[in-house]
Design an enzyme around this catalytic site. Structure first.
Site, mmCIF file in Angstrom:
data_model
loop_
_atom_site.group_PDB
_atom_site.id
_atom_site.type_symbol
_atom_site.label_atom_id
_atom_site.label_comp_id
_atom_site.label_asym_id
_atom_site.label_seq_id
_atom_site.Cartn_x
_atom_site.Cartn_y
_atom_site.Cartn_z
ATOM 1 N N SER A 142 -40.275 18.282 -18.262
ATOM 2 C CA SER A 142 -40.487 17.223 -17.576
ATOM 3 C C SER A 142 -40.398 16.554 -16.380
ATOM 4 O O SER A 142 -41.504 14.971 -16.442
ATOM 5 C CB SER A 142 -39.311 16.074 -17.597
ATOM 6 O OG SER A 142 -37.993 16.895 -17.449
ATOM 7 N N MET A 250 -39.588 29.523 -6.001
ATOM 8 C CA MET A 250 -38.801 30.995 -5.924
ATOM 9 C C MET A 250 -39.291 32.141 -6.219
ATOM 10 O O MET A 250 -40.666 32.097 -6.895
ATOM 11 C CB MET A 250 -37.946 30.102 -6.809
ATOM 12 C CG MET A 250 -37.213 28.781 -6.650
ATOM 13 S SD MET A 250 -36.492 28.129 -7.993
ATOM 14 C CE MET A 250 -37.874 27.626 -9.043
ATOM 15 N N ASP A 293 -27.011 20.834 -17.133
ATOM 16 C CA ASP A 293 -27.673 20.898 -18.186
ATOM 17 C C ASP A 293 -27.768 22.299 -18.652
ATOM 18 O O ASP A 293 -28.364 23.392 -18.556
ATOM 19 C CB ASP A 293 -29.511 20.831 -16.893
ATOM 20 C CG ASP A 293 -30.466 20.349 -17.941
ATOM 21 O OD1 ASP A 293 -29.708 20.158 -19.305
ATOM 22 O OD2 ASP A 293 -32.026 20.166 -17.871
ATOM 23 N N ASP A 312 -32.564 26.383 -13.073
ATOM 24 C CA ASP A 312 -32.691 25.252 -12.856
ATOM 25 C C ASP A 312 -31.382 24.955 -12.081
ATOM 26 O O ASP A 312 -30.784 24.824 -12.673
ATOM 27 C CB ASP A 312 -33.066 24.459 -14.080
ATOM 28 C CG ASP A 312 -33.747 23.306 -13.474
ATOM 29 O OD1 ASP A 312 -32.753 22.634 -12.669
ATOM 30 O OD2 ASP A 312 -35.058 22.345 -14.074
#
Length: 447
Positions: A142, A250, A293, A312
């Site tokens: 998103s 990363m 999340d 994440d």
């Protein structure tokens, strides 16, 4: 990272100005209304008198809403994901199914727009920063999309690149989407999502600052050294020299989806949910910070190293010691079915409003105790054959339709329940059998 070749992705420019994003939603509202008139006229001519809600929830309308949110990305799409996860049981099933699709249905940036983001962050000579960069994204979500790259020193990178305009459009995007869903009737009027909307805005401001996420990742990794299964996890390192507010670099860690991992190694269908549930209890009760999340795309599995990959860290949320103590009190009381202690703990947490809590207090207590069933059930809990979610939904339907009779829990609780519910859902999807009772009992005594 997810392999994009397993699912073709559409490319479309992200509307980057506030005006273009607002116009995009305004145009959608017009199409929804037009579809309603067209379909209503057609059914009228056929002698039927469909309800307005039936017309609003037509497949054509729902598909257009989902497609538009996917093309806009950013806050608009994120809110759709949040609503589907947090309130899915209260939404019409057709809308819940469409919003569910948004979790992995992002549209990627075209190459020209991608280069524009790279140049604005790394300069016109951006291509000299790396020895190799792949324009084909390995994942899209998103807020941004992820590309593979390699430094001149040979370090393999996962490069998360934020969509243009996402950060400065957070408030207007979310307000516009909520207005669209309210006016169109696609979001039930009695569903109070104002607290969720406020938290979504604040959370997105943090998630769209990749330097903040970088700090979260480094701090979370350091804190996680206290987790007894730390060696079963794989967390990426960060290239701090290349990372900016819009680009996070990363280490690239190979991995497959959790469903694929469980399909290839059946024992993982139990192992992965058990590991994630224990990680959750450790995060909350020992570390006081939780990655909130529960989207399954935030996790992968490295079959070669036999490690769960955490991806994440934008949604890591920290909790005060006082909150953790009270929530621990509440969850222990619920697990023990001690209604008096549970009511006191929830009152302290701010679950009930003194003005109008009487109508729903008992239902809330029942739901909380129902939700802790896996924690008090001795032996392996069969998530795959459990009807727990349906039972909680049925109890939830007993909540008064009077909006003044329901007090939304505090934001910290909403995010925690979102995570726990997501983990239960994942365990159910994998058909897991997990001894949650034993896992939770390790954390009954706070350290």
């Amino acid at each position: 990272m997810t392999d994009t070749h397993s699912k073709p992705r559409r490319a479309a420019a992200v509307p980057s100005s506030r005006f273009s994003r607002m116009a995009s939603l305004t145009g959608l509202a017009g199409r929804v209304a037009g579809n309603l008139v067209t379909e209503g006229s057609k059914q009228w001519m056929q002698g039927r008198r469909p309800a307005l809600s039936e017309l609003l929830l037509s497949r054509k309308n729902l598909e257009q809403v989902a497609d538009k949110l996917a093309r806009m990305r950013g806050a608009a799409m994120k809110l759709g994901q949040l609503i589907s996860m947090d309130s899915g049981a209260l939404l019409p099933p057709e809308l819940a199914a469409v919003l569910e699709r948004l979790r992995d249905d992002a549209v990627i940036m075209p190459a020209a727009q991608l280069v524009g983001v790279l140049e604005s962050n790394w300069g016109s000579d951006w291509d000299q920063r790396l020895a190799q960069f792949s324009f084909d994204p390995v994942a899209a979500a998103s807020i941004g999309q992820v590309h593979k790259g390699r430094t001149h020193g040979g370090r393999e990178l996962a490069i998360k690149i934020q969509y243009p305009g996402v950060r400065r459009s957070i408030d207007s995007d979310i307000d516009n989407v909520v207005s669209l869903l309210r006016l169109s009737g696609l979001l039930p009027r009695e569903l109070d999502i104002d607290p969720l909307v406020a938290e979504a805005k604040q959370q997105l401001r943090l998630e769209t600052d990749y330097l903040h996420e970088q700090q979260q990742l480094l701090a979370y990794d350091a804190a996680l050294l206290g987790f007894r299964h730390y060696d079963a996890l794989a967390l990426p390192g960060v290239d701090t020299e290349l990372s900016t507010e819009q680009i996070l670099c990363m280490d690239f860690i190979e991995g497959v989806s959790l469903k694929q991992a469980a399909a290839e190694q059946p024992a993982l269908k139990d192992h992965i949910p058990a590991l994630l549930l224990e990680l959750f209890f450790c995060e909350l009760f020992q570390l006081h910070c939780v990655q909130t999340d529960p989207n399954p795309a935030n996790y992968q599995y490295n079959l070669q190293q036999d490690r769960l990959v955490l991806l994440d860290f934008g949604a890591v949320r920290r909790f005060s010691i006082d909150f953790v103590l009270q929530y621990h009190h509440a969850i222990c009381a619920a697990t023990d079915r001690n209604q008096t202690e549970l009511a006191q703990a929830l009152e302290t947490l701010g679950f009930f409003s003194q003005r109008h809590d009487a109508a729903n207090r008992q239902v809330v207590l029942d739901i909380f105790m129902e939700a802790t069933e896996p924690l008090r059930t001795p032996g392996a809990y069969d998530f795959g054959n459990s009807d727990l979610a349906q039972r909680i939904h049925q109890r939830g339907m007993a909540i008064s339709s009077d909006p003044d009779a329901w007090h939304t829990p505090p934001a910290d609780v909403l995010f925690l329940h979102r995570k726990m519910g997501g983990l239960f859902m994942l365990a159910s999807q994998l058909g897991a059998n997990v001894d949650v009772h034993v896992i939770f009992n390790r954390y009954r005594e706070l350290s």
